[in-house]
Design a protein around this motif. Structure first.
Motif, PDB file in Angstrom:
ATOM      1  N   CYS A   1      -2.382  51.298  53.269  1.00 32.73           N
ATOM      2  CA  CYS A   1      -1.786  52.599  52.987  1.00 32.73           C
ATOM      3  C   CYS A   1      -0.847  52.554  51.787  1.00 32.73           C
ATOM      4  CB  CYS A   1      -0.992  53.098  54.193  1.00 32.73           C
ATOM      5  SG  CYS A   1      -1.964  53.329  55.690  1.00 32.73           S
TER       6      CYS A   1
ATOM      7  N   ASP B   1      -6.731  56.806  58.250  1.00 29.82           N
ATOM      8  CA  ASP B   1      -6.001  57.850  57.525  1.00 29.82           C
ATOM      9  C   ASP B   1      -6.005  59.177  58.290  1.00 29.82           C
ATOM     10  OD1 ASP B   1      -4.777  58.589  54.791  1.00 29.82           O
ATOM     11  OD2 ASP B   1      -6.283  60.146  55.090  1.00 29.82           O
TER      12      ASP B   1
ATOM     13  N   GLN C   1      -8.975  59.007  60.664  1.00 33.50           N
ATOM     14  CA  GLN C   1     -10.347  58.906  60.169  1.00 33.50           C
ATOM     15  C   GLN C   1     -10.990  57.625  60.671  1.00 33.50           C
ATOM     16  OE1 GLN C   1     -10.605  59.399  55.915  1.00 33.50           O
ATOM     17  NE2 GLN C   1     -12.658  58.528  55.804  1.00 33.50           N
TER      18      GLN C   1
ATOM     19  N   ARG D   1      -2.977  52.124  61.009  1.00 36.50           N
ATOM     20  CA  ARG D   1      -3.615  52.387  59.716  1.00 36.50           C
ATOM     21  C   ARG D   1      -3.372  51.199  58.793  1.00 36.50           C
ATOM     22  NH1 ARG D   1      -0.387  57.740  58.564  1.00 36.50           N
ATOM     23  NH2 ARG D   1       1.088  56.603  59.868  1.00 36.50           N
TER      24      ARG D   1
ATOM     25  N   ARG E   1       3.311  61.548  51.422  1.00 33.60           N
ATOM     26  CA  ARG E   1       1.916  61.868  51.159  1.00 33.60           C
ATOM     27  C   ARG E   1       1.249  60.678  50.507  1.00 33.60           C
ATOM     28  NH1 ARG E   1      -0.044  65.604  54.021  1.00 33.60           N
ATOM     29  NH2 ARG E   1      -1.764  65.636  52.542  1.00 33.60           N
ATOM     30  N   GLY E   2       0.009  60.404  50.901  1.00 30.18           N
ATOM     31  CA  GLY E   2      -0.691  59.263  50.329  1.00 30.18           C
ATOM     32  C   GLY E   2      -2.075  59.101  50.910  1.00 30.18           C
ATOM     33  N   ARG E   3      -2.447  57.860  51.140  1.00 26.74           N
ATOM     34  CA  ARG E   3      -3.799  57.580  51.627  1.00 26.74           C
ATOM     35  C   ARG E   3      -3.829  56.206  52.275  1.00 26.74           C
ATOM     36  NH1 ARG E   3      -8.998  59.220  50.920  1.00 26.74           N
ATOM     37  NH2 ARG E   3     -10.628  57.636  50.855  1.00 26.74           N
ATOM     38  N   CYS E   4      -4.674  56.060  53.305  1.00 25.63           N
ATOM     39  CA  CYS E   4      -4.883  54.781  53.972  1.00 25.63           C
ATOM     40  C   CYS E   4      -6.354  54.407  53.903  1.00 25.63           C
ATOM     41  CB  CYS E   4      -4.453  54.845  55.439  1.00 25.63           C
ATOM     42  SG  CYS E   4      -2.698  55.189  55.687  1.00 25.63           S
ATOM     43  N   GLN E   5      -6.619  53.110  53.782  1.00 25.56           N
ATOM     44  CA  GLN E   5      -7.998  52.648  53.722  1.00 25.56           C
ATOM     45  C   GLN E   5      -8.695  52.843  55.062  1.00 25.56           C
ATOM     46  OE1 GLN E   5      -8.628  48.426  52.851  1.00 25.56           O
ATOM     47  NE2 GLN E   5     -10.332  48.980  51.521  1.00 25.56           N
TER      48      GLN E   5
ATOM     49  N   GLY F   1      -4.011  62.117  54.858  1.00 23.65           N
ATOM     50  CA  GLY F   1      -3.078  61.726  53.809  1.00 23.65           C
ATOM     51  C   GLY F   1      -1.615  61.845  54.157  1.00 23.65           C
TER      52      GLY F   1
END
Length: 227
Positions: A76, A90, A102, A73, A83-87, A93
């Protein structure tokens, strides 16, 4: 038989079973050779880990594990609770992935045998591309060649598939049977040929006839980002 003898037998049995389990499990080593941080991910075993440049992550996968995936990933950001997000890549989260990533993402896929059955492994860009990757069996007794997808896919990505830091698969973009192969005959397209020309070791569309590689059960494996 008295209780002390029963306890001794139980302990011996547990040690024996643990030894057998350890002998049949595969050790996966994931290394980041990219000049930037990659958040490695693996399901159904492994979860996820931040890997700075040059760092490695090792985890054990039980024999008989099916449908295994390893990917990277990028872009990120996670909080202290993971908890978070990756470009790209992902997984809902979460730092510790429980779901597949994703799209787009470059995938190392595997199924491990049990009871003497062989392992099978491959690289796939059916779900698009986000990182250059190498996947190989790292144990004695596995002489299959290393699988690599190390071309500049992102830099050369067709405009229709291009996203920031990734190259989408055509099924996601166009959602037609021609590219998704949901029903009926399905052959290569100009987009799958784009991936195949640059990464001939990788599966490029759902009915690609690229041969999956195999190794004896109990083989250990290496996944390298940016080989």
């Amino acid at each position: 038989m008295d209780s002390s003898n029963l306890t001794s037998l139980s302990v011996a049995l547990l040690i024996t079973l643990s030894a057998i389990s350890g002998a049949t499990a595969a050790v996966f080593t994931v290394r980041n050779n990219c000049p930037y941080t990659v958040w490695a991910a693996a399901t159904p075993v492994g979860g996820g880990r931040r890997l700075n440049r040059g760092e490695s992550w090792t985890f054990n996968v039980p024999a008989g594990t099916r449908g295994g995936r390893v990917w990277g990933r990028t872009g990120c950001s996670f909080d202290g609770a993971g908890r978070g997000r990756c470009q790209t890549g992902d997984c809902a989260g979460a730092l510790e992935c429980r779901l597949s990533g994703q799209k787009p993402l470059t995938l190392a896929e595997y199924t491990l045998g049990s009871g003497g059955a062989r392992d099978f492994y491959d690289i796939s860009v059916i779900d698009g591309f986000n990182l250059r990757m190498e996947f190989s069996g790292g144990s004695d007794g596995c002489n299959q060649r290393t699988l690599r997808c190390a071309a500049d896919i992102i830099g050369q990505c067709p405009s229709e598939l291009r996203i920031p830091n990734g190259c989408n698969d055509p099924c996601t973009v166009f959602r037609t049977n021609e590219y998704c192969c949901n029903t009926g005959p399905c052959g290569p397209t100009r987009f799958s040929r784009f991936f195949k020309d640059r990464c001939p070791d990788a599966y490029s569309y759902p009915k690609d006839n690229t041969a999956t590689k195999s190794c004896p059960g109990g083989t250990n494996y290496n996944v390298v980002f940016c080989p």
